[in-house]
Design an enzyme around this catalytic site. Sequence first.
Site: not given
Length: 298
Positions: A49, A53-54, A110, A140, A235, A237
């Site tokens: 988190k 992904t970004w 991770h 998150s 937005e 994504m």
Amino acid sequence: MSASFSHKLPGEHVYDGSLFFGFSPPDTLDAVKDFEVRDDDIFIVTYPKAGTTWMQELVWLVMNDGNIEAAKQKPVYFRSAFLEFKDEILNEIGIELANPMPSPRVLKSHLQVKWMPRQIHQKNCKIVVMFRNPKDLCVSYYHFYKSSSSLGNFTGDWPEFLRMFLCGHVDHGSWFDFTRRGGNMRNNYNVKIVFFEFFLRSLSKPPPKYIGFAFLNKSLSLDVVDRITRHCSFESMRRNPMTNHDDVYSINADISPLLRKGTVGDWKNYFTVNQNEDFDRIYQERLGDIDIPFVYQL
């Protein structure tokens, strides 16, 4: 992890003193250490988190010369393998996906550095470590725990989850341990430390400087950089089926989507004054000797 908590992760187990869910089984964690690294590999290493992904989408596009059409054809988790993940229902087995991938590979993990492939210390691979301020990250993670069946669809409340987080009783173990080991890598020649908050701010300011193309040995035209920037806005994504994981059976987006808010400072809506003071005290005890410039509001 000495505290007792009622929530159980599906297939949970303790590996080298840290808690993991069943989708990172011990044999897979062992195999990751022996994973064959290439000199041109790029590892995206984050705690859960932190904007993983970004960063995967951004770096994949940079390394593939902004080929957005190709990115639209396949989910990011099949283009950028999650090394220690094994989901046979989704047919997402990280190592098996990574091995045949053409170079340069963009690989996600991770894991703390001590569990990463041993060859990262021998090869000329690149490692992008992404940090996010721990208070927003914890909020998150709390929502992700509630929405994900892979994490057991947590039904507890925020105070309970915060205690779990502070004790390291969450999947992939202690954020404090991850951050200490990641922070200690900051002077390594092949490591780039980036921050979620700087990334968020940079995407809105031309020309974007979110990663440092020189580190990735890439030179892109301003037009390509602009297209990547627009594609990687939060937005965009969140609307993109190749990045929002709407097809993943284990995430209930009605409870909380994978890409939830993408803001800085949401922690203020959750932390009480006492919780914030306790968090700051524990942070100083655990990480006060390391200078990591976390940003808690923009």
